[in-house]
Write a protein that holds these residues in place. Structure first.
Motif, PDB file in Angstrom:
ATOM      1  N   ALA A   1      60.376-109.619   1.525  1.00 21.33           N
ATOM      2  CA  ALA A   1      61.086-109.247   0.300  1.00 21.33           C
ATOM      3  C   ALA A   1      60.736-107.831  -0.152  1.00 21.33           C
ATOM      4  N   ASP A   2      59.539-107.355   0.222  1.00 17.11           N
ATOM      5  CA  ASP A   2      59.092-106.035  -0.233  1.00 17.11           C
ATOM      6  C   ASP A   2      59.689-104.891   0.577  1.00 17.11           C
ATOM      7  N   ASN A   3      60.212-105.201   1.762  1.00 19.77           N
ATOM      8  CA  ASN A   3      60.726-104.123   2.614  1.00 19.77           C
ATOM      9  C   ASN A   3      61.898-103.411   1.967  1.00 19.77           C
ATOM     10  N   GLN A   4      62.079-102.147   2.364  1.00 19.44           N
ATOM     11  CA  GLN A   4      63.225-101.395   1.822  1.00 19.44           C
ATOM     12  C   GLN A   4      64.528-102.080   2.155  1.00 19.44           C
TER      13      GLN A   4
ATOM     14  N   ARG B   1      38.429-108.932   8.000  1.00 19.24           N
ATOM     15  CA  ARG B   1      38.441-108.763   9.449  1.00 19.24           C
ATOM     16  C   ARG B   1      39.709-108.081   9.954  1.00 19.24           C
ATOM     17  N   PHE B   2      40.846-108.325   9.305  1.00 20.29           N
ATOM     18  CA  PHE B   2      42.123-107.816   9.853  1.00 20.29           C
ATOM     19  C   PHE B   2      42.847-106.866   8.902  1.00 20.29           C
ATOM     20  N   GLY B   3      42.330-106.704   7.708  1.00 20.22           N
ATOM     21  CA  GLY B   3      42.975-105.778   6.766  1.00 20.22           C
ATOM     22  C   GLY B   3      43.820-106.505   5.729  1.00 20.22           C
ATOM     23  N   ASN B   4      44.027-105.820   4.587  1.00 19.36           N
ATOM     24  CA  ASN B   4      44.703-106.452   3.444  1.00 19.36           C
ATOM     25  C   ASN B   4      46.159-106.809   3.733  1.00 19.36           C
ATOM     26  N   GLU B   5      46.883-105.929   4.455  1.00 24.96           N
ATOM     27  CA  GLU B   5      48.300-106.207   4.706  1.00 24.96           C
ATOM     28  C   GLU B   5      48.472-107.406   5.627  1.00 24.96           C
ATOM     29  N   PHE B   6      47.629-107.465   6.631  1.00 24.30           N
ATOM     30  CA  PHE B   6      47.649-108.604   7.563  1.00 24.30           C
ATOM     31  C   PHE B   6      47.440-109.896   6.768  1.00 24.30           C
ATOM     32  N   ALA B   7      46.429-109.877   5.896  1.00 24.27           N
ATOM     33  CA  ALA B   7      46.112-111.088   5.112  1.00 24.27           C
ATOM     34  C   ALA B   7      47.248-111.404   4.153  1.00 24.27           C
ATOM     35  N   ARG B   8      47.800-110.364   3.543  1.00 25.13           N
ATOM     36  CA  ARG B   8      48.872-110.628   2.566  1.00 25.13           C
ATOM     37  C   ARG B   8      50.100-111.219   3.258  1.00 25.13           C
ATOM     38  N   ILE B   9      50.481-110.630   4.383  1.00 28.71           N
ATOM     39  CA  ILE B   9      51.720-111.085   5.012  1.00 28.71           C
ATOM     40  C   ILE B   9      51.519-112.425   5.737  1.00 28.71           C
ATOM     41  N   LEU B  10      50.547-112.474   6.634  1.00 24.19           N
ATOM     42  CA  LEU B  10      50.429-113.685   7.462  1.00 24.19           C
ATOM     43  C   LEU B  10      49.619-114.791   6.769  1.00 24.19           C
ATOM     44  N   GLY B  11      48.526-114.395   6.142  1.00 28.83           N
ATOM     45  CA  GLY B  11      47.667-115.403   5.489  1.00 28.83           C
ATOM     46  C   GLY B  11      48.375-116.076   4.328  1.00 28.83           C
ATOM     47  N   SER B  12      49.006-115.271   3.483  1.00 30.72           N
ATOM     48  CA  SER B  12      49.649-115.872   2.303  1.00 30.72           C
ATOM     49  C   SER B  12      50.800-116.772   2.736  1.00 30.72           C
ATOM     50  N   SER B  13      51.552-116.364   3.762  1.00 31.00           N
ATOM     51  CA  SER B  13      52.700-117.172   4.210  1.00 31.00           C
ATOM     52  C   SER B  13      52.242-118.520   4.746  1.00 31.00           C
ATOM     53  N   LEU B  14      51.192-118.471   5.550  1.00 34.46           N
ATOM     54  CA  LEU B  14      50.650-119.711   6.113  1.00 34.46           C
ATOM     55  C   LEU B  14      50.269-120.677   4.983  1.00 34.46           C
TER      56      LEU B  14
ATOM     57  N   ILE C   1      58.012-116.811   2.794  1.00 33.70           N
ATOM     58  CA  ILE C   1      58.036-115.516   2.101  1.00 33.70           C
ATOM     59  C   ILE C   1      56.603-115.147   1.703  1.00 33.70           C
ATOM     60  N   PRO C   2      56.101-114.012   2.211  1.00 31.15           N
ATOM     61  CA  PRO C   2      54.724-113.634   1.875  1.00 31.15           C
ATOM     62  C   PRO C   2      54.570-113.319   0.382  1.00 31.15           C
ATOM     63  N   ARG C   3      53.343-113.333  -0.075  1.00 31.84           N
ATOM     64  CA  ARG C   3      53.052-112.937  -1.463  1.00 31.84           C
ATOM     65  C   ARG C   3      53.511-111.497  -1.682  1.00 31.84           C
ATOM     66  N   PRO C   4      54.250-111.205  -2.769  1.00 29.46           N
ATOM     67  CA  PRO C   4      54.699-109.833  -2.980  1.00 29.46           C
ATOM     68  C   PRO C   4      53.513-108.860  -3.122  1.00 29.46           C
ATOM     69  N   LYS C   5      53.764-107.610  -2.705  1.00 24.22           N
ATOM     70  CA  LYS C   5      52.700-106.590  -2.753  1.00 24.22           C
ATOM     71  C   LYS C   5      52.064-106.521  -4.130  1.00 24.22           C
ATOM     72  N   ASN C   6      52.900-106.624  -5.165  1.00 21.67           N
ATOM     73  CA  ASN C   6      52.357-106.501  -6.526  1.00 21.67           C
ATOM     74  C   ASN C   6      52.071-107.852  -7.180  1.00 21.67           C
TER      75      ASN C   6
ATOM     76  N   ILE D   1      59.734-108.777  -7.516  1.00 20.74           N
ATOM     77  CA  ILE D   1      60.165-109.164  -6.170  1.00 20.74           C
ATOM     78  C   ILE D   1      60.132-110.697  -6.145  1.00 20.74           C
ATOM     79  N   ASN D   2      61.145-111.319  -5.641  1.00 20.29           N
ATOM     80  CA  ASN D   2      61.206-112.782  -5.538  1.00 20.29           C
ATOM     81  C   ASN D   2      61.082-113.470  -6.909  1.00 20.29           C
ATOM     82  N   PRO D   3      61.945-113.094  -7.876  1.00 16.44           N
ATOM     83  CA  PRO D   3      61.825-113.670  -9.224  1.00 16.44           C
ATOM     84  C   PRO D   3      62.067-115.173  -9.251  1.00 16.44           C
ATOM     85  N   GLU D   4      62.770-115.684  -8.240  1.00 13.10           N
ATOM     86  CA  GLU D   4      63.034-117.138  -8.204  1.00 13.10           C
ATOM     87  C   GLU D   4      61.786-117.917  -7.797  1.00 13.10           C
TER      88      GLU D   4
END
Ligand SMILES: C=Cc1c2[nH]c(c1C)Cc1[nH]c(c(CCC(=O)O)c1C)Cc1[nH]c(c(C)c1CCC(=O)O)Cc1[nH]c(c(C)c1C=C)C2
Length: 514
Positions: free
Chosen positions: A119-122, A176-189, A361-366, A372-375
């Motif tokens: 959802a965060d992508n341009q 271990r893998f960085g914040n973006e990795f955790a936000r995108i893959l970890g939060s989705s899982l 849907i991963p956790r939004p950046k903010n 992002i993802n108001p629903e």
């Protein structure tokens, strides 16, 4: 059944066992207790009018083009099972449910194709999660995943002090893998399993292999994965009477039953109803549990029941107010609520969405409160791809389920305004799938309040303390506390806890502490 325990002396096997809660854990517990203690009388008490808990399947009908009627199974809770739990396979075998299974092959698109909606992508859209290393090279996720994985073995050991015993899944993945990795893959899982925030979930409870790999790899998860793990697993394996189901389900990714997942609790109920030693009572609200040295008194608005032993399978927070003698940590874990929206469209699946399991849907950046993802959509399951065999006419329409809520505070019309709510969610679905959708032939919306516990950091230590308290006075091991909020949220976890309930009573009863 007489309400008094016949033989409530210590060092005697259970004579009257009360099981509180008629969800899958309570039913599995009662089923296994009847096998373990064939002479005990067992009372199953459920506060609602129905058994089965969150497992609830409904066959619905709807019109399809040409004037025909279609029929589909809709689920409001878990919809499929994985063949990785021997206790679950054993239960299915013992219930004789093999002929009712419907399976999804590991080779099918539903098993192989999983998507994320970024959802965060341009240019937001669905991105496939590659199923192998080569796939990542060509994936939109390449820049997040490949450098993170290549760098990880060379990152310094970095488990911080304070996290020696446990930490959140997000914290470990970020380190271990960085914040973006955790936000995108970890939060989705975590959205897809717990409908929760990965920053709260205990990694040691939810994903112990990750925690152990870091230990084994002397600080590196990748090195730990590569290294042998022989020594960490028990040498003695339990035996399960699975009737060859492991072989039958060998190349199966997920499975369910012809009339939906509710066939499992229904089949257990049917067996229990024919057992003269079992008394099932629904719409009974327990108001108090009073332990003494020789028994536990269970109060309901209409009577007091004396049980020699109790297994409680209700969510731990709802046990707390019943206790006259407190137990620790029952309210430590929060629960997620999810709104489950099932859509049926009178169009073939391949016209509406790519073949696959669905998307998360991963956790939004903010964060969850951002615009992002108001629903507050957590993900969507393409049910027709994995469970289409439950429905008729085969392959002629599309069934999918949207899950909303969890850690979000959805900005949505109320449930009472079903038409507007449906419209808003359909617009979001069109945005995600990048195509116009036909008017749905059927929509079912159900709010599942507090349906999944988030087993937060420190859970395993707290549960050890709870067990310790139950073994001491005044409970003296007469009561066991089990269920999703204690021993894990998957159906397999619930079934295995039921299978193990009362094991301690089998060997010996507690010494008399009077
Ligand atoms: C009400 C929504 C639920 C979400 N997760 C669960 C429910 C009931 C529970 C759950 N889902 C999965 C597991 C793990 C099972 C295992 O390891 O054996 C659990 C405990 C995985 C899963 N997630 C989704 C599906 C279809 C499955 C397979 C099992 C099942 O049918 O539940 C999809 C999904 N679930 C949730 C979301 C947001 C989601 C989105 C695609 C939340």
């Amino acid at each position: 059944m007489s309400e008094r325990a016949q033989d409530p002396i210590t060092l005697a096997p259970p004579s009257v066992i009360a099981v509180l809660g008629g969800g899958i854990t309570g039913l599995s517990t009662t089923f296994h207790l009847t096998r373990k203690f064939p002479n005990a009388r067992i009372l199953l008490l459920e506060k609602s009018p129905r058994l089965g808990g969150w497992m609830q399947s409904k066959r619905v009908q709807f019109g399809i083009p040409g004037g025909d009627v279609g029929t589909a199974i809709l689920e409001t809770g878990p919809r499929s099972l994985r063949p990785n739990s021997s206790a679950l396979l054993e239960l299915i075998n013992l219930l004789g449910l093999q002929s009712q299974l419907i399976t999804t092959s590991e080779e099918s698109p539903a098993a192989k194709n999983r998507f994320l909606y970024m959802a965060d992508n341009q240019k937001p859209g669905l991105t496939a999660i590659p199923s192998n290393a080569l796939g990542f090279l060509r994936s939109q996720l390449a820049l997040t995943v490949i450098p993170a994985v290549l760098r990880e073995p060379f990152r310094k050991k970095n488990r911080p002090s304070g996290a020696e015993h446990d930490e959140s899944l997000d914290s470990l993945m970020s380190r271990r893998f960085g914040n973006e990795f955790a936000r995108i893959l970890g939060s989705s899982l975590v959205h897809g399993i717990y409908a929760a925030d990965a920053r709260k979930l205990s990694v040691k409870t939810a994903l112990p292999p990750l925690w152990m790999a870091e230990n084994r790899g002397n600080g590196s998860i990748i090195r730990g994965v590569v290294k042998s793990r022989k020594t960490e697993y028990p040498l003695v394996k339990e035996t399960y009477d699975t009737g060859g189901l492991e072989t039958f389900l060998k190349n199966v990714s997920v499975f369910s039953f012809k009339d939906g997942i509710q066939m499992l609790p229904d089949a257990i109920t049917k067996v229990l109803e024919t057992n003269p030693n079992v008394d099932i009572r629904t719409s009974v609200k327990v108001t108090k549990l009073l332990p003494s040295t020789k028994c536990i008194e269970i109060s309901t608005p209409h009577e007091t029941i004396t049980a020699s032993h109790v297994v409680t399978t209700t969510p731990p927070p709802s046990l707390e107010p019943l206790l006259t003698s407190p137990l620790p940590h029952l309210t430590s874990n929060p629960y997620s609520s999810v709104t489950v929206i099932s859509f049926v469209f009178a169009a073939r699946p391949e016209v509406l969405h790519p073949p696959g399991f669905g998307y998360l849907i991963p956790r939004p950046k903010n964060g969850y409160e951002s615009d992002i993802n108001p629903e507050g959509i957590l993900g969507v399951v393409f049910d027709s791809c994995s469970l289409g065999d439950q429905d008729r006419p085969l392959g002629q329409f599309t069934k999918l389920t949207m899950m909303v809520g969890g850690p979000y505070t959805p900005r949505l019309p109320t449930l009472e305004d079903k038409d507007t709510l449906t419209k808003v969610l359909l617009t979001a679905l069109e945005r995600h799938l990048g195509r116009r959708l036909p008017r749905p032939a059927f929509v079912q919306i159900s709010y599942q309040k507090d349906c999944i516990p988030t087993l937060t950091t420190g859970h395993l230590t707290r549960m050890a303390e709870l067990r310790e308290a139950l073994s001491g006075s005044p409970w003296n091991s007469r009561m066991e506390v089990v269920g999703a909020g204690i021993g894990g949220v998957s159906v397999g976890d619930c079934v295995v806890q039921g299978r193990n309930a009362g094991n301690a009573w089998q060997e010996q009863d507690v010494p008399d502490r009077t």
